[in-house]
Design an enzyme around this catalytic site. Structure first.
Site, mmCIF file in Angstrom:
data_model
loop_
_atom_site.group_PDB
_atom_site.id
_atom_site.type_symbol
_atom_site.label_atom_id
_atom_site.label_comp_id
_atom_site.label_asym_id
_atom_site.label_seq_id
_atom_site.Cartn_x
_atom_site.Cartn_y
_atom_site.Cartn_z
ATOM 1 N N GLU A 128 129.693 74.114 8.547
ATOM 2 C CA GLU A 128 128.302 73.665 8.346
ATOM 3 C C GLU A 128 127.876 73.574 6.882
ATOM 4 O O GLU A 128 126.789 74.021 6.519
ATOM 5 C CB GLU A 128 127.336 74.593 9.105
ATOM 6 C CG GLU A 128 127.599 74.634 10.597
ATOM 7 C CD GLU A 128 126.603 75.499 11.372
ATOM 8 O OE1 GLU A 128 125.783 76.188 10.746
ATOM 9 O OE2 GLU A 128 126.657 75.470 12.614
ATOM 10 N N ASN A 171 134.341 72.259 10.038
ATOM 11 C CA ASN A 171 133.605 72.289 11.303
ATOM 12 C C ASN A 171 132.109 72.093 11.042
ATOM 13 O O ASN A 171 131.569 72.673 10.100
ATOM 14 C CB ASN A 171 133.842 73.662 11.973
ATOM 15 C CG ASN A 171 133.393 73.741 13.413
ATOM 16 O OD1 ASN A 171 133.842 72.959 14.251
ATOM 17 N ND2 ASN A 171 132.531 74.701 13.730
ATOM 18 N N HIS A 208 126.832 70.473 20.156
ATOM 19 C CA HIS A 208 125.710 71.133 20.824
ATOM 20 C C HIS A 208 124.707 70.035 21.172
ATOM 21 O O HIS A 208 123.893 69.630 20.341
ATOM 22 C CB HIS A 208 125.063 72.175 19.903
ATOM 23 C CG HIS A 208 125.981 73.306 19.538
ATOM 24 N ND1 HIS A 208 126.460 74.191 20.478
ATOM 25 C CD2 HIS A 208 126.505 73.695 18.354
ATOM 26 C CE1 HIS A 208 127.238 75.084 19.877
ATOM 27 N NE2 HIS A 208 127.292 74.805 18.595
ATOM 28 N N GLU A 236 132.458 73.395 20.031
ATOM 29 C CA GLU A 236 131.429 74.341 20.504
ATOM 30 C C GLU A 236 130.554 73.691 21.578
ATOM 31 O O GLU A 236 129.328 73.848 21.595
ATOM 32 C CB GLU A 236 130.548 74.818 19.331
ATOM 33 C CG GLU A 236 131.349 75.459 18.202
ATOM 34 C CD GLU A 236 130.485 76.008 17.066
ATOM 35 O OE1 GLU A 236 129.253 76.098 17.228
ATOM 36 O OE2 GLU A 236 131.056 76.336 16.018
ATOM 37 N N ASP A 238 128.238 72.495 24.345
ATOM 38 C CA ASP A 238 127.267 72.899 25.365
ATOM 39 C C ASP A 238 126.215 71.806 25.435
ATOM 40 O O ASP A 238 125.934 71.136 24.440
ATOM 41 C CB ASP A 238 126.666 74.295 25.126
ATOM 42 C CG ASP A 238 126.150 74.546 23.720
ATOM 43 O OD1 ASP A 238 125.850 73.575 22.999
ATOM 44 O OD2 ASP A 238 126.025 75.718 23.334
HETATM 45 C C1 XIL Z 1 126.224 81.443 17.444
HETATM 46 C C2 XIL Z 1 126.589 82.485 18.476
HETATM 47 O O1 XIL Z 1 126.859 81.830 19.700
HETATM 48 C C3 XIL Z 1 125.466 83.479 18.637
HETATM 49 O O2 XIL Z 1 125.876 84.564 19.463
HETATM 50 C C4 XIL Z 1 125.018 84.014 17.282
HETATM 51 O O3 XIL Z 1 123.887 84.834 17.445
HETATM 52 C C5 XIL Z 1 124.705 82.890 16.327
HETATM 53 O O4 XIL Z 1 125.831 82.028 16.223
HETATM 54 N N1 XIL Z 1 127.311 77.033 15.089
HETATM 55 C C6 XIL Z 1 128.409 77.858 14.950
HETATM 56 C C7 XIL Z 1 128.524 79.081 15.787
HETATM 57 O O5 XIL Z 1 129.343 77.531 14.208
HETATM 58 O O6 XIL Z 1 129.163 80.131 15.104
HETATM 59 C C8 XIL Z 1 127.155 79.546 16.281
HETATM 60 O O7 XIL Z 1 127.369 80.622 17.184
HETATM 61 C C9 XIL Z 1 126.413 78.403 16.916
HETATM 62 C C10 XIL Z 1 126.174 77.291 15.935
#
Ligand code: XIL
Length: 300
Positions: A128, A171, A208, A236, A238
């Site tokens: 990020e 990422n 996401h 990641e 969802d």
């Molecule tokens: C999130 C986790 O799922 C949570 O448990 C934590 O509180 C915050 O981070 N981008 C990422 C992940 O790269 O590491 C993040 O994970 C979600 C957004």
């Protein structure tokens, strides 16, 4: 095949999930984990605040638990993540001297990668680093503000030396839409790294998504990055309310690109999700398969 991992393997891909160490004694959780998934990303346990909470003292208890569980069950591990502005201990954020911060960053990368050497398939070296919105530039962070634009290149070069056999990934989120300045900024960075021989092997698209799922151009984005000579992964995933069509569209975008190596969902059951109340995953709170599960499985 009858599981996500086995079905993905039929095309040479993997299907993974984020894992939390404290859930590894929950039998419903581990039953699903070890039946359905063949790739694992520690959800929080490898982040800087967890692994080097104070300068120079590393702690790997929970991350070792996840890695040991994964390797014992034939699952490969994505290391997440070495350099990130978030979940960063205060002592790092307080550094204002470039030589000091460069040393601290390189020591963190080398310390963590050396501990896990030989056990991690791919590392999210930098997470990020790009800004939201229209700039296409790096976001403000202690790394950017103290070290300048070169911090990402430095991190990748240090990582390659620390574990030459690990795949090194960048990422990020909101880089799925080809027609976005953030996507274009990351694309230009990867193109520049490949042109100059800066070590980078893969780009992770967090994915996401809201209820409508991926942008229409997601397939184009994956194909264009892959054409630069890197693997791409959905890292990641969802989707708010988990509409089956949105999941199918996401899986299909990966299946259509030869260098899309696999898909990781950000948790197993809806109750495991960081997106509380959004029910964005493939299993309900009781561990039952949702419609989205079948949509993903049949699109793999
Ligand atoms: C999130 C986790 O799922 C949570 O448990 C934590 O509180 C915050 O981070 N981008 C990422 C992940 O790269 O590491 C993040 O994970 C979600 C957004």
């Amino acid at each position: 095949a009858s599981t996500l991992g086995a079905q993905a393997a039929q095309s040479g891909r993997y299907f993974g999930t984020a894992v939390a160490a404290y859930k590894l004694n929950d039998r419903t959780y581990t039953t699903l984990l070890d039946r359905e998934f063949n790739r694992v990303t520690p959800e929080n346990e490898m982040k800087w605040d967890a692994t080097e909470p104070s300068r120079g003292s590393f702690t790997f208890g929970p991350s070792d638990q996840i890695v040991n569980h994964a390797l014992a069950h034939g699952q490969k591990v994505r290391g997440h993540t070495l350099v990130w502005h978030s979940q960063l201990p205060g002592w790092v954020g307080a550094i204002t001297d470039a030589t000091t911060l460069r040393g601290v960053m390189n020591n963190h990368i080398a310390g963590e990668m050396t501990h896990f050497k030989g056990k991690i398939h791919s590392w999210d070296v930098v997470n990020e680093a790009f800004a939201d919105g229209g700039s296409g530039q790096h976001r403000s962070s202690v790394f950017q503000n103290v070290l300048g634009d070169g911090f990402i290149e430095t991190a990748f070069r240090t990582a390659r030396t620390a574990d030459p056999s690990a795949k090194l990934c960048y990422n990020d989120y909101s880089i799925e839409d080809w027609n976005s300045a953030k996507t274009q900024g990351v694309y230009r960075m990867v193109r520049d790294f490949k042109a100059r021989g800066v070590p980078i092997d893969c780009v992770g698209f967090q994915a996401h998504f809201g209820t409508s799922g991926p942008p229409a151009s997601f397939g184009t984005t994956l194909a264009n990055f892959a054409a630069l000579g890197v693997d791409v992964q959905i890292t990641e995933l969802d989707i708010a309310q988990a509409p089956p069509t949105a999941y199918a569209n996401t899986v299909r975008a990966c299946m259509n690109v030869a260098r899309c190596a696999g898909i990781t969902v950000w948790g197993i059951r809806d109750t495991d999700s960081w997106r509380t109340g959004e029910n964005p995953l493939l299993f309900d709170g009781g561990g039952n398969k949702k419609s989205a599960y079948y949509a993903a499985l049949t699109t793999l």
